[in-house]
Design a protein around this motif. Sequence first.
Motif, PDB file in Angstrom:
ATOM      1  N   SER A 213       0.825  -1.222   0.000  1.00 21.63           N
ATOM      2  CA  SER A 213       0.000   0.000   0.000  1.00 21.63           C
ATOM      3  C   SER A 213       0.854   1.264   0.000  1.00 21.63           C
ATOM      4  O   SER A 213       0.493   2.267   0.598  1.00 21.63           O
ATOM      5  CB  SER A 213      -0.953   0.008   1.208  1.00 21.63           C
ATOM      6  N   THR A 214       1.995   1.208  -0.668  1.00 28.42           N
ATOM      7  CA  THR A 214       2.866   2.369  -0.751  1.00 28.42           C
ATOM      8  C   THR A 214       3.062   2.773  -2.208  1.00 28.42           C
ATOM      9  O   THR A 214       3.011   1.935  -3.115  1.00 28.42           O
ATOM     10  CB  THR A 214       4.244   2.082  -0.126  1.00 28.42           C
ATOM     11  N   ALA A 215       3.296   4.057  -2.424  1.00 28.23           N
ATOM     12  CA  ALA A 215       3.540   4.568  -3.770  1.00 28.23           C
ATOM     13  C   ALA A 215       4.981   4.269  -4.175  1.00 28.23           C
ATOM     14  O   ALA A 215       5.912   4.592  -3.452  1.00 28.23           O
ATOM     15  CB  ALA A 215       3.264   6.063  -3.828  1.00 28.23           C
ATOM     16  N   VAL A 216       5.168   3.639  -5.335  1.00 30.30           N
ATOM     17  CA  VAL A 216       6.510   3.345  -5.822  1.00 30.30           C
ATOM     18  C   VAL A 216       6.961   4.386  -6.847  1.00 30.30           C
ATOM     19  O   VAL A 216       8.145   4.480  -7.166  1.00 30.30           O
ATOM     20  CB  VAL A 216       6.588   1.938  -6.450  1.00 30.30           C
ATOM     21  N   ASP A 217       6.006   5.167  -7.360  1.00 28.46           N
ATOM     22  CA  ASP A 217       6.350   6.209  -8.316  1.00 28.46           C
ATOM     23  C   ASP A 217       5.185   7.186  -8.416  1.00 28.46           C
ATOM     24  O   ASP A 217       4.053   6.876  -8.021  1.00 28.46           O
ATOM     25  CB  ASP A 217       6.637   5.603  -9.687  1.00 28.46           C
ATOM     26  N   SER A 218       5.469   8.364  -8.931  1.00 29.74           N
ATOM     27  CA  SER A 218       4.417   9.349  -9.168  1.00 29.74           C
ATOM     28  C   SER A 218       4.851  10.254 -10.313  1.00 29.74           C
ATOM     29  O   SER A 218       6.047  10.386 -10.602  1.00 29.74           O
ATOM     30  CB  SER A 218       4.143  10.188  -7.910  1.00 29.74           C
ATOM     31  N   THR A 219       3.870  10.872 -10.963  1.00 31.45           N
ATOM     32  CA  THR A 219       4.165  11.783 -12.053  1.00 31.45           C
ATOM     33  C   THR A 219       3.007  12.760 -12.200  1.00 31.45           C
ATOM     34  O   THR A 219       1.985  12.624 -11.521  1.00 31.45           O
ATOM     35  CB  THR A 219       4.414  11.008 -13.367  1.00 31.45           C
ATOM     36  N   ILE A 220       3.168  13.722 -13.082  1.00 30.00           N
ATOM     37  CA  ILE A 220       2.140  14.740 -13.304  1.00 30.00           C
ATOM     38  C   ILE A 220       1.468  14.503 -14.650  1.00 30.00           C
ATOM     39  O   ILE A 220       2.137  14.199 -15.644  1.00 30.00           O
ATOM     40  CB  ILE A 220       2.753  16.163 -13.286  1.00 30.00           C
ATOM     41  N   VAL A 221       0.154  14.608 -14.689  1.00 34.14           N
ATOM     42  CA  VAL A 221      -0.574  14.517 -15.955  1.00 34.14           C
ATOM     43  C   VAL A 221      -0.258  15.773 -16.768  1.00 34.14           C
ATOM     44  O   VAL A 221      -0.514  16.896 -16.331  1.00 34.14           O
ATOM     45  CB  VAL A 221      -2.096  14.401 -15.732  1.00 34.14           C
ATOM     46  N   THR A 222       0.322  15.582 -17.936  1.00 30.85           N
ATOM     47  CA  THR A 222       0.725  16.696 -18.795  1.00 30.85           C
ATOM     48  C   THR A 222       0.138  16.519 -20.188  1.00 30.85           C
ATOM     49  O   THR A 222       0.334  15.462 -20.819  1.00 30.85           O
ATOM     50  CB  THR A 222       2.259  16.783 -18.899  1.00 30.85           C
ATOM     51  N   LYS A 223      -0.600  17.513 -20.640  1.00 30.05           N
ATOM     52  CA  LYS A 223      -1.268  17.456 -21.947  1.00 30.05           C
ATOM     53  C   LYS A 223      -2.116  16.198 -22.079  1.00 30.05           C
ATOM     54  O   LYS A 223      -2.163  15.557 -23.134  1.00 30.05           O
ATOM     55  CB  LYS A 223      -0.240  17.528 -23.080  1.00 30.05           C
ATOM     56  N   GLY A 224      -2.761  15.855 -20.968  1.00 34.11           N
ATOM     57  CA  GLY A 224      -3.680  14.724 -20.979  1.00 34.11           C
ATOM     58  C   GLY A 224      -3.036  13.365 -20.934  1.00 34.11           C
ATOM     59  O   GLY A 224      -3.721  12.351 -21.112  1.00 34.11           O
ATOM     60  N   LYS A 225      -1.709  13.311 -20.672  1.00 30.46           N
ATOM     61  CA  LYS A 225      -1.028  12.015 -20.681  1.00 30.46           C
ATOM     62  C   LYS A 225      -0.093  11.865 -19.484  1.00 30.46           C
ATOM     63  O   LYS A 225       0.338  12.850 -18.893  1.00 30.46           O
ATOM     64  CB  LYS A 225      -0.220  11.854 -21.977  1.00 30.46           C
ATOM     65  N   PHE A 226       0.216  10.623 -19.148  1.00 32.10           N
ATOM     66  CA  PHE A 226       1.221  10.306 -18.133  1.00 32.10           C
ATOM     67  C   PHE A 226       1.803   8.933 -18.442  1.00 32.10           C
ATOM     68  O   PHE A 226       1.242   8.171 -19.247  1.00 32.10           O
ATOM     69  CB  PHE A 226       0.613  10.329 -16.719  1.00 32.10           C
ATOM     70  N   ALA A 227       2.925   8.608 -17.835  1.00 26.54           N
ATOM     71  CA  ALA A 227       3.561   7.313 -18.093  1.00 26.54           C
ATOM     72  C   ALA A 227       4.408   6.885 -16.896  1.00 26.54           C
ATOM     73  O   ALA A 227       4.908   7.725 -16.134  1.00 26.54           O
ATOM     74  CB  ALA A 227       4.432   7.394 -19.346  1.00 26.54           C
ATOM     75  N   PHE A 228       4.547   5.572 -16.757  1.00 26.90           N
ATOM     76  CA  PHE A 228       5.422   4.986 -15.744  1.00 26.90           C
ATOM     77  C   PHE A 228       6.262   3.904 -16.416  1.00 26.90           C
ATOM     78  O   PHE A 228       5.793   3.184 -17.301  1.00 26.90           O
ATOM     79  CB  PHE A 228       4.616   4.338 -14.609  1.00 26.90           C
ATOM     80  N   LYS A 229       7.496   3.773 -15.976  1.00 28.65           N
ATOM     81  CA  LYS A 229       8.368   2.719 -16.488  1.00 28.65           C
ATOM     82  C   LYS A 229       9.307   2.304 -15.368  1.00 28.65           C
ATOM     83  O   LYS A 229       9.810   3.142 -14.619  1.00 28.65           O
ATOM     84  CB  LYS A 229       9.164   3.225 -17.682  1.00 28.65           C
ATOM     85  N   GLY A 230       9.529   0.996 -15.235  1.00 28.50           N
ATOM     86  CA  GLY A 230      10.420   0.525 -14.187  1.00 28.50           C
ATOM     87  C   GLY A 230      10.505  -0.985 -14.160  1.00 28.50           C
ATOM     88  O   GLY A 230      10.192  -1.660 -15.145  1.00 28.50           O
ATOM     89  N   GLN A 231      10.889  -1.512 -13.024  1.00 23.44           N
ATOM     90  CA  GLN A 231      11.050  -2.952 -12.844  1.00 23.44           C
ATOM     91  C   GLN A 231      10.565  -3.340 -11.461  1.00 23.44           C
ATOM     92  O   GLN A 231      10.799  -2.627 -10.492  1.00 23.44           O
ATOM     93  CB  GLN A 231      12.528  -3.315 -13.022  1.00 23.44           C
ATOM     94  N   ALA A 232       9.870  -4.469 -11.383  1.00 28.49           N
ATOM     95  CA  ALA A 232       9.330  -4.937 -10.101  1.00 28.49           C
ATOM     96  C   ALA A 232       9.099  -6.441 -10.170  1.00 28.49           C
ATOM     97  O   ALA A 232       9.283  -7.067 -11.221  1.00 28.49           O
ATOM     98  CB  ALA A 232       8.020  -4.211  -9.780  1.00 28.49           C
ATOM     99  N   ASP A 233       8.705  -7.020  -9.033  1.00 27.38           N
ATOM    100  CA  ASP A 233       8.446  -8.458  -8.986  1.00 27.38           C
ATOM    101  C   ASP A 233       7.410  -8.861 -10.022  1.00 27.38           C
ATOM    102  O   ASP A 233       6.412  -8.159 -10.236  1.00 27.38           O
ATOM    103  CB  ASP A 233       7.930  -8.858  -7.598  1.00 27.38           C
ATOM    104  N   LYS A 234       7.639  -9.991 -10.650  1.00 26.77           N
ATOM    105  CA  LYS A 234       6.676 -10.524 -11.612  1.00 26.77           C
ATOM    106  C   LYS A 234       5.350 -10.807 -10.909  1.00 26.77           C
ATOM    107  O   LYS A 234       5.315 -11.347  -9.811  1.00 26.77           O
ATOM    108  CB  LYS A 234       7.204 -11.814 -12.237  1.00 26.77           C
TER     109      LYS A 234
END
Length: 355
Positions: free
Chosen positions: A45-66
């Motif tokens: 229940s913790t945030a691993v990433d965050s970003t701002i919605v810009t021009k109607g879009k956002f994205a996340f990229k990374g690596q974590a447990d399968k």
Amino acid sequence: MKRLIVVAFAIALSVSAQAQQVKYTVKGVSNDNGKTVYLEDRLTSTAVDSTIVTKGKFAFKGQADKDAIFGITFDQKDWRSWRMLFFNDSKPVSVNMNDSTLKGSPLNERLAYYNKEINGLPSSYYPKRRGEMTKKMFDEERESLLPAALIVEGQRCFGTKRLISMLEEKPAYAEHPKVKQYEKTLRWMATGNYVVKPGKTDEQKAADKKAKDAFIGQQFTDFGMADTIGKMHKLSEFAGQGRWVLVDFWASWCGPCRREMPNVVAAYEKFHEKGLDMVGVSLDGQKEPWVKAIEALKMPWTHLSDLKGWKSIVHDLYTVIAIPDNLLIDPQGKIVARNLRDEELHSKLAEIFGE
């Protein structure tokens, strides 16, 4: 000997698979330009990433447990806020936060469908439609991981004991870490140490608040509990010793507590050097999930628990009838505030210590 080698090799493969990390790629659209969107690990229940919605879009990229379960939300602290859920199965995910739809692997598309059908319905629909959809999901997805993402709905629908027996039948989703974690809570609930209380009227809530607020202005009452390694401590070791002390009541199984914890950690980091100490008092019933939660949530202060759940001494001593909750104690040992949450906690501490 050959059979032993084969078995050992199989076990090694199993352990390796459990620890396997895979990449995730998320693309999203939203009309909420300028708003922060969070990628949340649903196991902790913790945030691993965050970003701002810009021009109607956002994205996340990374690596974590399968097969880790992720949630995408605009309000990570509020457990009631809407979350787009998906499994980290290495397949790219596209989410639309405007209409709560998702494109990805077949498993994640089915999860998006059930999540919307179950959690997207008003609570007044639960007795019928939500219950029907939950039963349908657990029946049709028995041999997939999907029910792991909505295991809490399974408890609400089937009840604690029935869900435990369903897990004992070893469906595929029972092996997911989220389910294994939650099963410990279910078994503790089944012992009777955990009591799910019925909803209260406004009058009863007002009476509860009055009883809790009665402690404000009073000198703290001492009690003793063990820390995570079994060493006994008294509250008086910390309170009334010349520093401000926040006594934080929480539990590892408490979703709202875990969502509030990053806010508490931030307060500790900001004000500890200025004279604030904290003492965590857990209403857990088992040691292992309590200790793991402390590590996962990175809570560097002293932690105590008598591991008695709602039968903890603080339940009656301080009328701890709901969590998260806390007491703010001044350097002389007087309780000056209670149940400080979110910005209210930071505002009160800034009032005391300065920005």
